[in-house]
Design a protein around this motif. Structure first.
Motif, PDB file in Angstrom:
ATOM      1  N   THR A 114     -26.230  62.197  24.252  1.00 59.45           N
ATOM      2  CA  THR A 114     -26.822  63.270  25.067  1.00 59.45           C
ATOM      3  C   THR A 114     -27.650  64.173  24.146  1.00 59.45           C
ATOM      4  OG1 THR A 114     -24.812  64.571  24.795  1.00 59.45           O
ATOM      5  CG2 THR A 114     -25.019  63.338  26.855  1.00 59.45           C
ATOM      6  N   ILE A 115     -28.251  65.198  24.705  1.00 64.46           N
ATOM      7  CA  ILE A 115     -29.005  66.194  23.944  1.00 64.46           C
ATOM      8  C   ILE A 115     -30.148  65.523  23.167  1.00 64.46           C
ATOM      9  CG2 ILE A 115     -28.829  68.179  22.383  1.00 64.46           C
ATOM     10  CD1 ILE A 115     -25.951  68.479  23.056  1.00 64.46           C
TER      11      ILE A 115
ATOM     12  N   ARG B 193     -33.879  65.435  21.828  1.00 64.31           N
ATOM     13  CA  ARG B 193     -34.890  66.450  21.486  1.00 64.31           C
ATOM     14  C   ARG B 193     -36.054  65.808  20.728  1.00 64.31           C
ATOM     15  NH1 ARG B 193     -32.045  68.602  24.531  1.00 64.31           N
ATOM     16  NH2 ARG B 193     -30.790  70.496  24.284  1.00 64.31           N
TER      17      ARG B 193
ATOM     18  N   SER C  83     -20.253  66.389  27.386  1.00 66.81           N
ATOM     19  CA  SER C  83     -20.574  65.634  28.609  1.00 66.81           C
ATOM     20  C   SER C  83     -21.719  66.278  29.378  1.00 66.81           C
ATOM     21  CB  SER C  83     -19.353  65.559  29.531  1.00 66.81           C
ATOM     22  OG  SER C  83     -18.273  64.996  28.860  1.00 66.81           O
ATOM     23  N   PHE C  84     -21.789  67.601  29.361  1.00 73.04           N
ATOM     24  CA  PHE C  84     -22.871  68.304  30.053  1.00 73.04           C
ATOM     25  C   PHE C  84     -23.826  68.937  29.047  1.00 73.04           C
ATOM     26  CE2 PHE C  84     -19.547  68.520  33.433  1.00 73.04           C
ATOM     27  CZ  PHE C  84     -20.268  67.892  34.443  1.00 73.04           C
ATOM     28  N   GLY C  85     -23.861  68.443  27.814  1.00 72.56           N
ATOM     29  CA  GLY C  85     -24.660  69.093  26.789  1.00 72.56           C
ATOM     30  C   GLY C  85     -23.968  70.366  26.320  1.00 72.56           C
TER      31      GLY C  85
ATOM     32  N   HIS D 261     -29.577  74.641  26.613  1.00 71.94           N
ATOM     33  CA  HIS D 261     -30.025  73.648  27.601  1.00 71.94           C
ATOM     34  C   HIS D 261     -28.874  72.867  28.233  1.00 71.94           C
ATOM     35  CE1 HIS D 261     -34.311  74.261  27.093  1.00 71.94           C
ATOM     36  NE2 HIS D 261     -34.058  74.421  25.799  1.00 71.94           N
TER      37      HIS D 261
ATOM     38  N   CYS E  49     -26.387  71.499  30.917  1.00 78.70           N
ATOM     39  CA  CYS E  49     -26.738  71.138  32.292  1.00 78.70           C
ATOM     40  C   CYS E  49     -26.499  72.299  33.273  1.00 78.70           C
ATOM     41  CB  CYS E  49     -25.885  69.940  32.707  1.00 78.70           C
ATOM     42  SG  CYS E  49     -26.139  69.492  34.430  1.00 78.70           S
ATOM     43  N   PRO E  50     -27.557  72.759  33.933  1.00 82.87           N
ATOM     44  CA  PRO E  50     -27.361  73.842  34.903  1.00 82.87           C
ATOM     45  C   PRO E  50     -26.774  73.333  36.221  1.00 82.87           C
ATOM     46  CG  PRO E  50     -29.678  73.229  34.825  1.00 82.87           C
ATOM     47  CD  PRO E  50     -28.981  72.376  33.817  1.00 82.87           C
ATOM     48  N   GLY E  51     -26.779  71.990  36.417  1.00 83.07           N
ATOM     49  CA  GLY E  51     -26.294  71.431  37.677  1.00 83.07           C
ATOM     50  C   GLY E  51     -24.812  71.089  37.636  1.00 83.07           C
TER      51      GLY E  51
ATOM     52  N   LEU F 115     -22.581  72.500  40.495  1.00 83.02           N
ATOM     53  CA  LEU F 115     -22.798  71.797  41.763  1.00 83.02           C
ATOM     54  C   LEU F 115     -22.147  70.415  41.694  1.00 83.02           C
ATOM     55  CD1 LEU F 115     -24.237  71.513  44.525  1.00 83.02           C
ATOM     56  CD2 LEU F 115     -26.205  70.595  43.289  1.00 83.02           C
ATOM     57  N   ALA F 116     -22.379  69.714  40.566  1.00 84.66           N
ATOM     58  CA  ALA F 116     -21.804  68.374  40.413  1.00 84.66           C
ATOM     59  C   ALA F 116     -20.280  68.429  40.534  1.00 84.66           C
ATOM     60  CB  ALA F 116     -22.209  67.781  39.055  1.00 84.66           C
TER      61      ALA F 116
HETATM   62  C1  HEM Z   1     -21.687  64.649  36.594  1.00 83.78           C
HETATM   63  C2  HEM Z   1     -22.981  64.999  36.773  1.00 83.78           C
HETATM   64  C3  HEM Z   1     -23.892  65.456  35.668  1.00 83.78           C
HETATM   65  C4  HEM Z   1     -23.817  65.221  34.312  1.00 83.78           C
HETATM   66  C5  HEM Z   1     -22.745  64.438  33.530  1.00 83.78           C
HETATM   67  C6  HEM Z   1     -24.961  65.891  33.704  1.00 83.78           C
HETATM   68  C7  HEM Z   1     -25.227  65.901  32.337  1.00 83.78           C
HETATM   69  C8  HEM Z   1     -26.325  66.520  31.760  1.00 83.78           C
HETATM   70  C9  HEM Z   1     -26.625  66.499  30.349  1.00 83.78           C
HETATM   71  C10 HEM Z   1     -25.786  65.816  29.267  1.00 83.78           C
HETATM   72  C11 HEM Z   1     -27.767  67.212  30.153  1.00 83.78           C
HETATM   73  C12 HEM Z   1     -28.527  67.406  28.828  1.00 83.78           C
HETATM   74  C13 HEM Z   1     -28.239  68.725  28.165  1.00 83.78           C
HETATM   75  C14 HEM Z   1     -29.085  68.876  26.908  1.00 83.78           C
HETATM   76  O1  HEM Z   1     -30.070  68.165  26.703  1.00 83.78           O
HETATM   77  O2  HEM Z   1     -28.727  69.740  26.070  1.00 83.78           O
HETATM   78  C15 HEM Z   1     -28.198  67.687  31.455  1.00 83.78           C
HETATM   79  C16 HEM Z   1     -29.327  68.460  31.671  1.00 83.78           C
HETATM   80  C17 HEM Z   1     -29.768  68.859  32.909  1.00 83.78           C
HETATM   81  N1  HEM Z   1     -29.139  68.650  34.127  1.00 83.78           N
HETATM   82 FE1  HEM Z   1     -27.390  67.641  34.413  1.00 83.78          FE
HETATM   83  N2  HEM Z   1     -25.692  66.506  34.687  1.00 83.78           N
HETATM   84  C18 HEM Z   1     -25.074  66.270  35.896  1.00 83.78           C
HETATM   85  C19 HEM Z   1     -25.488  66.752  37.130  1.00 83.78           C
HETATM   86  C20 HEM Z   1     -26.615  67.503  37.374  1.00 83.78           C
HETATM   87  C21 HEM Z   1     -27.024  68.007  38.682  1.00 83.78           C
HETATM   88  C22 HEM Z   1     -26.247  67.778  39.983  1.00 83.78           C
HETATM   89  C23 HEM Z   1     -28.190  68.697  38.487  1.00 83.78           C
HETATM   90  C24 HEM Z   1     -29.060  69.417  39.466  1.00 83.78           C
HETATM   91  C25 HEM Z   1     -28.699  69.759  40.692  1.00 83.78           C
HETATM   92  C26 HEM Z   1     -28.511  68.643  37.066  1.00 83.78           C
HETATM   93  C27 HEM Z   1     -29.605  69.231  36.474  1.00 83.78           C
HETATM   94  C28 HEM Z   1     -29.893  69.211  35.117  1.00 83.78           C
HETATM   95  C29 HEM Z   1     -31.086  69.849  34.517  1.00 83.78           C
HETATM   96  C30 HEM Z   1     -32.208  70.587  35.263  1.00 83.78           C
HETATM   97  C31 HEM Z   1     -30.999  69.627  33.131  1.00 83.78           C
HETATM   98  C32 HEM Z   1     -31.981  70.090  32.050  1.00 83.78           C
HETATM   99  C33 HEM Z   1     -31.537  71.436  31.485  1.00 83.78           C
HETATM  100  C34 HEM Z   1     -32.436  71.928  30.346  1.00 83.78           C
HETATM  101  O3  HEM Z   1     -33.089  71.125  29.683  1.00 83.78           O
HETATM  102  O4  HEM Z   1     -32.453  73.157  30.094  1.00 83.78           O
HETATM  103  N3  HEM Z   1     -27.523  67.913  36.429  1.00 83.78           N
HETATM  104  N4  HEM Z   1     -27.309  67.264  32.408  1.00 83.78           N
END
Ligand code: HEM
Length: 174
Positions: free
Chosen positions: A21-22, A24, A101-103, A107, A109-111, A114-115
């Motif tokens: 993940t992450i 860049r 897992s979500f970063g 940055h 994950c803002p979602g 919701l997830a």
């Molecule tokens: C289990 C579900 C999800 C997982 C595991 C997940 C995981 C991630 C990860 C690992 C990143 C990268 C963070 C980084 O680069 O530092 C990310 C970024 C992001 N996610 Fe998720 N995500 C999930 C669900 C969602 C949902 C439901 C949304 C929108 C409704 C979403 C919107 C985004 C956005 C907009 C970014 C970019 C944030 C940024 O670059 O500032 N994600 N997510």
């Protein structure tokens, strides 16, 4: 709910869809402490699977322990208020430096909130309305397959998913 939270976080720790993940893009060259130059223009990423399976972060990291984060949270629980405190980061939706897992950081994950809410609603419905069991004779989950940075279903399982992999039947209404 704290146990379901723990279960979901452990599922992502052990079976994330991606092993890195992450990502860049490097805009300015920089040098790591070991002397390696990272030139501009290249894309770098963090192998989060190495972080989340590091024995320095988790005891018995190769084992799936559904209550792992629940048990960690207990150590941080305030006896008087019952709250877990900000340092435990054991919630499923927490951006946690030990799992990534979500970063993490700006940055992250803002979602994720919701997830987390959606997955809990779906699981809640499944647990309430359905009986789930493995097919006769199957005692453990299939092994994950990795394809590059992605974790995918074994090909044979994709074909069988509806019919054989999980025997699902809807509960009769009360
Ligand atoms: C289990 C579900 C999800 C997982 C595991 C997940 C995981 C991630 C990860 C690992 C990143 C990268 C963070 C980084 O680069 O530092 C990310 C970024 C992001 N996610 Fe998720 N995500 C999930 C669900 C969602 C949902 C439901 C949304 C929108 C409704 C979403 C919107 C985004 C956005 C907009 C970014 C970019 C944030 C940024 O670059 O500032 N994600 N997510």
């Amino acid at each position: 709910m704290t146990k379901l939270d723990s279960f979901l976080k452990e599922v992502l720790r052990c079976s994330n869809m991606v092993s890195a993940t992450i990502h860049r893009k490097v805009k300015k060259p920089f040098t790591l402490s070991n002397g390696q130059l990272i030139p501009s223009g290249v894309t770098i990423e963090i192998l989060s699977i190495c972080v989340s399976s590091d024995a320095g972060n988790f005891t018995h990291p190769d084992e799936f322990d559904a209550l792992r984060f629940y048990n960690i949270a207990q150590q941080y629980q305030d006896e008087k208020t019952g709250s877990y405190g900000p340092v435990s980061n054991t919630e499923f939706s927490a951006a946690d430096s030990r799992t990534l897992s979500f970063g993490y950081g700006r940055h992250a994950c803002p979602g994720r909130f919701l997830a987390s809410a959606e997955i809990k609603m779906i699981l809640g419905n499944i647990l309430t309305d359905y009986e789930i069991k493995l097919p006769a004779g199957v005692l453990e989950r299939y092994k994950n397959l990795s394809f590059g940075p992605y974790v995918v279903f074994p090909e044979s399982l994709e074909k069988d998913l509806d019919t054989e992999s999980f025997v699902v039947s809807q509960r009769a209404p009360n």
